[in-house]
Design an enzyme around this catalytic site. Structure first.
Site: not given
Length: 966
Positions: A510, A702-703, A817
């Site tokens: 990733h 998000k992060r 999503k």
């Protein structure tokens, strides 16, 4: 008349020691033992049925179809040896197949019964199609296959704790024993019922007997605990059946190894990687693949984020304080995991062998979490490991009176599984992270090898029965560990072991840039795992010799491809190890795969182009639509005319047929407004900020990281605020109102990310309290963003921002999503967004920014790079203290000054503002916006994790579905 005949199968019942009071029965020698899975004999045994037109013998059961006996129905004549509960099993099969029983006749013939069922299809007609008749007969054969003769013999099991019951025939003369056997099997027969009354009854039962509260006085938390146990009871039934069926059919199994699983609000992971793992497990279960997940049961998981005066503070997430009703502690499933020590040479049959003498031993205890599939009986397992001290060591310390040392050692041992990703800036932190990785790997592989050896005695069969998947490099020590097991413990020849190992591993990375790849210092590895370092050196030595034969003495390339990195700190490159040993290397999007081939792993791709492929990540529509957005779920099912899209997301393309239907668009808008109301209520409760439902809900969650460019978003908000402040009142009435929502956590040691969070709060404080602006612009930071919050934010979002610098996001499942929920995207052409563009068209999202191929050239310009005046003005506002904390934000501003702007915020700012203007323009045309929203959801089926798993199963793991029969 069609006849299907089959012999009786033999079956095994296992159940706990509470039956030790049950008196043992003798078993007549002529009866063959029967194995039936507890708690119900007929549940899940597939028969090897043969179509035989000859008259069946008296020792076989038969299923016969007769269409001449009645004008309106089909007669199924079943002849089988009698046993308790079989009638319910047969009627359940008919019900599952959608058939109705008009009437039934039961006759007895010695030990056998003959049951004649007169059945019609769902339209009330007789069944005449031969293919359907064969399907029904086979379903009946599977259901009644676990047939027994009657008597019972009980023998002690050496393999299991408990008793194995083998059922033979209940012959005459057993008297009281026969009656007890009948009572016992009546208790074991059948499933828990799922009707509302039965579930309510079980909930009250668990309130009183599990939670230990009065059924007349309990609170919401206790009700949740009771409900969870009631549902878990039913999952366990399916879990047992599924794994018994896997054990009997012996399919090739996948073992998914991941240090992160974000199944829900138990924060056993950090962001997209962990949630991706959870979606994978859901799809594996739903698609009936024989799979196990393995991870760690962190005591605290990811930290809870607390905001105080705009600053992030971290607190432990005590998620286990109130217990976890879904997990099953397996105190009898434990393995020793060893650390430190030395390696000694020993002579074995005249040959030298290395033996690891460990210096420390801890116990790994299993905690199982059932993972049910949707629309199937299959329920697979996620096994998480917790660290406990070795019982031998504890006892020794207590016996010598060293209680304090015993307690200290216990705490040190349990700390292995205490915290997700301990801070590794110190040597102790690096050692703890390595301990975590090996602890997880060792326990998982011991469990996998034990399961393999129960059914097989030849390791040559391992690649045919086992697929091990490395989810990023965290589990890569599996390679050295399984080599150690095969060579040191199973005493296989090195070359034979290596050939086996290279056939069982696949690897998904990733990571995008080489700088982010994991490396372990050799001095640390040699101290903690001395034997494994020897194995890694040998693997590398062999690889280097083979590589020289392939590419010659190109020392630069040899150095880049070596597992061992020389330098100031000698290290093991875990990604290189994973690539060398794996038969397949997966990227997580097409763009990511191209980056791996052309840049990150270019040398390896040129050597083994056949190893490299990509499987774009996906998310499960069952979590992100069905659970998160029930109103949209109902609307989709209504207009698609089916709920089949819940298992087959490709059917969402059918929404395109209704995009011009005004009634459908009206209902779509009503669903969105309902979700915005829910989100607005949460925002007001959480922050005290009241927002307008007529505003565009603009979301980035998000992060927090520089490459994800939350700072670009904040600068855009500042620019918007600055423009509003300089407008006259008439011009302001033409502005699209915005509610800007930002959420995410910064790593505890990541100071720049923490300053971004502080800046967000400083800007929000200024904007939200400016009476001139009112509802035209609001900025809200959502603290402690997690899955439950995401289930409110994502359905309520109008616009979602995905701003990573092109080439830095491997996939980006967050955008998927939002896409599924009809949210429009404002994004760079990065990660999976490139494929989203292909699916929904560039007209249905707002693109901006430099392309991947342009990024390197822009960075080379350095100080010569020109940035828009708007960017310079916004940056100056922050530098000059317009939002306060001038000195605190200085270092943050320095990171985006011309010449230092690695992530190209200044370069992309003009394009970003143009995309924002295009979004404003579309939003003021509600019908156009709604059409874009519908088409976004219609194109989201490609990004279901079901598609991801099918591709992995077919191309990488080579596993087949294995559906447990009803």
């Amino acid at each position: 008349m069609h006849t299907i005949s089959f012999p009786h199968l033999t079956n095994a019942h296992t159940f706990p020691n509470l039956l030790t009071s049950f008196p043992p029965f003798s078993s007549p020698a002529h009866f063959s033992p029967i194995s039936v899975h507890f708690p119900t004999a007929p549940r899940n045994y597939r028969l090897r049925a043969s179509t035989n037109e000859s008259t069946p013998s008296t020792s076989t059961s038969t299923i016969t179809v007769d269409n001449s006996d009645s004008a309106n129905s089909t007669a199924f004549v079943i002849r089988a040896r009698n046993r308790i509960g079989l009638l319910q099993v047969i009627t359940r099969v008919f019900k599952v197949l959608g058939l109705s029983i008009d009437r039934a006749i039961v006759e007895f013939e010695g030990d056998f019964f003959i049951k004649r069922f007169f059945v019609t299809d769902s339209h009330g007609n007789k069944i005449e199609d031969l293919e359907n008749l064969e399907r029904i007969k086979r379903a009946l054969a599977e259901a009644i296959g676990g047939d027994g003769d009657g008597t019972v013999s009980v023998v002690k099991s050496t393999a299991n704790r408990g008793i194995v019951v083998r059922r033979a025939g209940l012959v005459e003369g057993f008297g009281e024993r026969k009656a007890k056997a009948e009572r016992m099997f009546s208790l074991m027969d059948g499933f828990l019922k799922n009707d509302p009354f039965s579930l309510q009854k079980d909930i009250l039962h668990h309130v009183e007997y599990t939670v230990a509260r009065s059924r007349f006085n309990f609170d919401d938390y206790e009700a949740y605990q009771a409900l969870s146990h009631s549902v878990r009871d039913r999952l366990i039934e399916r879990w047992h059946d599924t794994h018994t069926y896997f054990k009997r059919t012996k399919p090739k199994r996948l073992y998914f190894l991941s240090l992160e699983f974000l199944m829900g609000d138990a924060a056993l992971g950090n962001g997209g990687l962990a949630r991706f793992s959870a979606c994978q497990m859901d799809s594996l279960a739903t698609l009936d693949y024989p799979a196990w997940g393995y991870g760690l049961r962190y005591e605290y998981g990811l930290f809870r984020q607390i905001i105080v005066d705009g600053f992030q503070h971290e607190q432990p997430d005590y998620w286990l304080n109130f217990g976890n009703p879904w997990e099953i502690e397996r105190i009898h499933v434990t393995y020793e995991v060893k650390f430190y020590g030395t390696v000694e040479d020993v002579d074995r049959n005249g040959e030298k062998h290395e033996v690891w003498i460990p210096g420390e031993t801890v116990e790994a205890v299993a905690y199982d979490n059932p993972i049910p599939g949707y629309g199937t009986r299959n329920t697979i397992n996620l096994r998480l490991w917790a660290a406990k001290p070795s019982n031998h060591f504890d006892l020794e310390a207590y016996n010598t009176g060293d209680y304090i040392n015993s307690i200290v050692n216990r705490q040190r041992t349990e700390s292995i599984s205490n915290v997700l990703y301990p801070d590794d800036r110190s040597h102790q932190g690096k050692e703890m992270r390595l301990k975590q990785q090996y602890f997880f790997v060792s326990a998982s592989l011991q469990d996998i090898i034990r399961r393999f050896k129960e059914a097989h005695n030849n390791f040559d069969e391992l690649p045919e029965k086992v697929a091990l998947h490395l989810n990023d490099t965290h589990p890569s020590l599996s390679i050295a560990e399984i080599m150690r097991i095969l060579v040191d413990e199973e005493q296989l020849d090195w070359n034979k072991a290596w050939n086996i190992v290279c056939k069982i591993f696949s690897f998904t990375t990733h990571t995008v840039v080489a700088e982010g790849l994991e490396k372990i210092p050799t001095d640390l590895l040699g101290s903690l795992l001395p034997r494994h370092l020897q194995i890694l050196y040998k693997i590398n030595s062999n690889f280097m010799e083979e590589l020289k034969k392939r590419i010659g003495l190109d020392y630069n390339r040899l150095s880049r491809m070596s597992i061992v990195e020389e330098g100031a700190v000698k290290s093991i490159r875990m990604a290189n190890l994973s690539i060398i040993c794996s038969h397949t290397v997966n990227g997580v999007s097409k763009l990511h795969s191209d980056t791996l081939k052309m840049r990150t792993f270019k040398d390896f791709y040129e050597l083994w182009p056949e190893k490299f492929q990509y499987t774009t990540n996906g998310v499960t529509q069952r979590r992100w639509i069905v659970v998160s957005n029930p109103s949209l779920c109902a609307l989709l099912s209504k207009w698609l005319g089916t709920e089949a899209w819940i298992r087959n997301a490709d059917l969402l393309t059918g929404l395109r047929d209704h995009v011009d239907n005004t009634g459908f668009r009206h209902e779509w808008k009503m669903v969105k407004r309902l979700n915005k109301m829910r989100l607005a209520e949460y925002i007001e409760t959480m922050s005290g900020v009241k927002v307008s439902l007529d505003a565009m809900f603009d979301v980035q969650v998000k992060r927090i990281h520089e490459y994800k460019r939350q700072l670009l978003n904040i600068f855009g908000i500042i620019h918007r605020y600055d423009c509003l402040k300089n407008m006259d009142k008439n011009d302001r009435t033409k502005v699209v109102p915005r509610v800007c929502i930002i959420g995410g956590k910064a790593a505890p040691g990541y100071e720049i990310a923490k300053k971004i969070i502080k800046l967000c709060h400083a800007v929000a404080e200024k904007i939200n309290n400016d009476a001139d602006i009112g509802d035209l612009l609001k900025l809200v930071f959502i603290p402690d963003y997690n899955v439950s919050v995401a289930e409110m934010v994502i359905p309520g979002a109008d616009l979602s921002q995905h701003l990573s610098t092109a080439g830095h996001e491997a996939s980006g499942t967050g955008s998927m999503k939002f896409l599924m929920n009809g949210c429009l995207l404002l994004a760079t052409a990065d990660g999976s967004t490139v494929e989203i563009i292909e699916e929904i068209g560039s007209d249905n999202l707002f693109l901006f920014g430099a392309k991947v191929q342009e990024v390197a050239e822009l960075r080379e310009k350095g100080g010569a790079l020109k940035v828009p005046l708007q960017f310079a003005r916004v940056l100056r506002m922050v530098r000059d203290g317009y939002f306060g904390d001038k000195d605190y934000f200085k270092s943050l501003c320095d990171t985006v000054e011309v010449g230092n702007d690695f992530y190209l915020l200044g370069s992309d700012f003009g394009s970003y503002l143009e995309a924002q203007a295009a979004a404003d323009k579309a939003f003021v045309e509600p019908e156009k916006w709604t059409k874009m929203s519908i088409l976004s959801a219609a194109g989201s089926g490609r990004f279901s994790s079901d598609r991801t798993i099918r591709e992995y199963a077919e191309r990488t793991w080579k596993i087949d579905p294995c559906q447990c029969p009803f």
